[in-house]
Design a protein around this motif. Sequence first.
Motif, PDB file in Angstrom:
ATOM      1  N   THR A 228       0.523   5.124  -1.955  1.00 19.75           N
ATOM      2  CA  THR A 228       0.670   7.306  -2.244  1.00 19.75           C
ATOM      3  C   THR A 228       0.569   7.335  -0.510  1.00 19.75           C
ATOM      4  O   THR A 228       1.183   8.560  -0.288  1.00 19.75           O
TER       5      THR A 228
ATOM      6  N   TRP B  27      -2.778   3.634  -4.215  1.00 24.34           N
ATOM      7  CA  TRP B  27      -3.815   4.630  -2.950  1.00 24.34           C
ATOM      8  C   TRP B  27      -2.887   4.216  -1.711  1.00 24.34           C
ATOM      9  O   TRP B  27      -2.546   5.335  -1.176  1.00 24.34           O
TER      10      TRP B  27
ATOM     11  N   LYS C 287      -5.997  -1.050  -7.150  1.00 25.29           N
ATOM     12  CA  LYS C 287      -6.426   0.196  -6.691  1.00 25.29           C
ATOM     13  C   LYS C 287      -5.215   0.729  -5.772  1.00 25.29           C
ATOM     14  O   LYS C 287      -4.788   2.111  -5.343  1.00 25.29           O
ATOM     15  N   LYS C 288      -6.233   0.619  -4.482  1.00 21.42           N
ATOM     16  CA  LYS C 288      -6.095   0.322  -3.370  1.00 21.42           C
ATOM     17  C   LYS C 288      -4.629   0.256  -3.043  1.00 21.42           C
ATOM     18  O   LYS C 288      -3.612   1.038  -1.887  1.00 21.42           O
TER      19      LYS C 288
END
Length: 153
Positions: free
Chosen positions: A81, A78, A74-75
């Motif tokens: 993004t 992120w 997930k990092k």
Amino acid sequence: ILAIIALAVGLLGCILPVLPGPPVSWVALILVQFTHYADFSTRMLVYTAIAAGVVTVLDFIVPLWGTRRFGGSKKGIWGATIGMVTGLFFFPPVGIIVGPFLGALAGEMLAGKQSNASFRAALGSFLGFLLGVGLKLITSLFITAIFIKEIMA
């Protein structure tokens, strides 16, 4: 005029993550439908609405899939993004391409992954991001072509 503005915003939204590009492009079809310039079939409006909706949902799924497929976290997502937004505003137009990759790489390294694993996950995130942007652009350009064809007829 509002329909043309919606088309422009829709195309811009294919690159900017805060704007839903294909749905805004589709709104242009609805706006011009209420004028004497266009007479779209209900079937065409429904099909283009479905395409815009599906591509918008896929835009959220494809980068996740790419990142997970290449071992990302997930990092990393992120980071991709944040890298995209940063690259877009500070280093256009190259930043929109390089930013997601560097952001995902930084995110994966912050997650504690080795450099090879970070690079691989960043590549997956980047490819997923590019695929999502490509799908949105194709859909919005298709809607734009339909719009222009109808206006010119």
